[in-house]
Scaffold this motif. Sequence first.
Motif, short mmCIF file in Angstrom:
data_model
loop_
_atom_site.label_atom_id
_atom_site.label_comp_id
_atom_site.label_asym_id
_atom_site.label_seq_id
_atom_site.Cartn_x
_atom_site.Cartn_y
_atom_site.Cartn_z
N VAL A 52 37.94 28.33 39.32
CA VAL A 52 37.78 30.00 39.15
C VAL A 52 39.17 30.83 38.88
O VAL A 52 40.17 29.90 39.39
CB VAL A 52 37.11 30.48 40.52
CG1 VAL A 52 38.09 30.33 41.69
CG2 VAL A 52 36.85 31.92 40.30
N ALA A 53 39.07 31.25 38.02
CA ALA A 53 40.45 32.12 37.57
C ALA A 53 40.39 33.60 38.67
O ALA A 53 39.63 34.47 38.86
CB ALA A 53 40.29 32.78 36.41
N LEU A 54 41.67 33.41 39.42
CA LEU A 54 41.76 34.69 40.17
C LEU A 54 42.82 35.49 39.68
O LEU A 54 43.98 35.03 39.21
CB LEU A 54 42.31 33.95 41.63
CG LEU A 54 43.10 34.98 42.70
CD1 LEU A 54 41.97 35.87 43.32
CD2 LEU A 54 43.99 34.29 43.69
N SER A 55 42.24 36.72 39.81
CA SER A 55 43.20 37.83 39.14
C SER A 55 43.77 38.66 40.11
O SER A 55 43.11 39.21 41.18
CB SER A 55 42.49 38.74 37.99
OG SER A 55 41.89 37.77 36.89
N THR A 56 45.14 39.04 40.02
CA THR A 56 45.66 39.72 41.01
C THR A 56 46.61 40.91 40.27
O THR A 56 46.73 40.91 39.06
CB THR A 56 46.48 39.12 41.91
OG1 THR A 56 47.44 38.44 41.21
CG2 THR A 56 45.93 38.28 42.96
N ILE A 57 47.15 41.73 41.26
CA ILE A 57 47.92 43.04 40.52
C ILE A 57 49.36 42.81 41.42
O ILE A 57 49.48 42.71 42.50
CB ILE A 57 47.38 44.36 40.67
CG1 ILE A 57 45.97 44.31 40.00
CG2 ILE A 57 48.26 45.37 40.36
CD1 ILE A 57 46.04 44.33 38.70
N ASP A 58 50.51 42.73 40.38
CA ASP A 58 51.66 42.77 41.34
C ASP A 58 52.36 44.38 41.67
O ASP A 58 51.72 45.17 41.19
CB ASP A 58 52.66 42.20 40.11
CG ASP A 58 53.06 42.86 39.08
OD1 ASP A 58 52.80 43.85 38.87
OD2 ASP A 58 53.77 42.08 38.03
N GLU A 59 53.25 44.14 41.88
CA GLU A 59 53.97 45.50 42.70
C GLU A 59 54.27 46.43 41.65
O GLU A 59 54.49 47.64 41.83
CB GLU A 59 55.38 45.33 43.28
CG GLU A 59 56.48 44.47 42.47
CD GLU A 59 56.48 43.01 42.53
OE1 GLU A 59 57.40 42.39 42.03
OE2 GLU A 59 55.19 42.43 42.96
N ASN A 60 54.43 45.83 40.39
CA ASN A 60 54.49 46.90 38.93
C ASN A 60 53.10 47.43 38.37
O ASN A 60 53.11 48.06 37.35
CB ASN A 60 55.33 46.26 37.97
CG ASN A 60 56.65 46.02 38.64
OD1 ASN A 60 57.47 46.75 39.20
ND2 ASN A 60 57.26 44.72 38.15
N GLY A 61 52.19 47.03 38.91
CA GLY A 61 50.94 47.25 38.51
C GLY A 61 50.40 46.24 37.20
O GLY A 61 49.52 46.87 36.66
N ALA A 62 51.16 45.28 37.30
CA ALA A 62 50.75 44.41 35.87
C ALA A 62 49.89 43.34 36.50
O ALA A 62 49.93 42.80 37.67
CB ALA A 62 51.91 43.76 35.52
N ILE A 69 40.75 26.79 43.28
CA ILE A 69 39.34 25.98 43.59
C ILE A 69 38.98 26.98 44.54
O ILE A 69 39.63 27.32 45.45
CB ILE A 69 39.71 24.51 43.91
CG1 ILE A 69 40.32 23.73 42.99
CG2 ILE A 69 38.70 24.05 44.35
CD1 ILE A 69 39.30 23.71 41.70
N ILE A 70 37.65 27.14 44.46
CA ILE A 70 37.01 27.86 45.58
C ILE A 70 36.55 27.03 46.69
O ILE A 70 36.15 25.83 46.20
CB ILE A 70 35.64 28.74 44.88
CG1 ILE A 70 35.30 29.85 45.62
CG2 ILE A 70 34.44 27.49 44.68
CD1 ILE A 70 36.38 30.88 45.50
#
Length: 217
Positions: A52-62, A69-70
């Motif tokens: 699975v692709a996990l998407s997150t946000i960094d401290e700069n909002g990017a 793996i789930i």
Amino acid sequence: MNTVRDLIRQSKTLTGPFPEFPINEAPGLPHELFLEWFQTAIDHAIPEPHSVALSTIDENGAPDARVLIIKDVDQDGWYFASSSLSKKGKQIEFNPNVALTFYWPGVGRQVRIRGKAIKMDIDQSANDFLKRGMMARAIALLEKQSSVLKDQLEFEEALAEGIKRIKQKPDLVSPSWVLYRVMAKEVEFWQADEERKHIRLKYTLEHNMWLRELLWP
């Protein structure tokens, strides 16, 4: 002669045939439909359906994303694990809002999940860590994921030391290892159609109740 760039545009997509998606028979809870779809992916021999692709946000909002793996799925959410010192771990600490994206091309199905990553307790995280293979545990114990590596020899020497530590103490657990649960707020199921008449069914959590609605392709 076609170049690689030409082939990108010419590559075929959604060739099918694909399984049917009887939306009127979809269960009331999204994790139940997910497990049904996961079983279908297994039945069709989709490679690594738990990727699975996990998407997150960094401290700069990017935005940032990576494939992992789930570990489990139940009525409370989708589970994955990582070092809290990794980039994704630090990004989750900064902003726990995340997204998960599954794609199983052989059956033309995609599942998109939006929610919040919550840390599980120490015992659950330790139990997950000890279920990993020796090599995976040894690498995690290095606590250097995404750090700059001088050369491969540096890694091999550190890895050998990590393996030695595990052999001496098999129950050794990385203190930074965390099992996360993604508590979903939205889950969208996308079924491809060869004629592009795709079906999209979205579950939204409102007042602790899951609502379902169809979306335009």
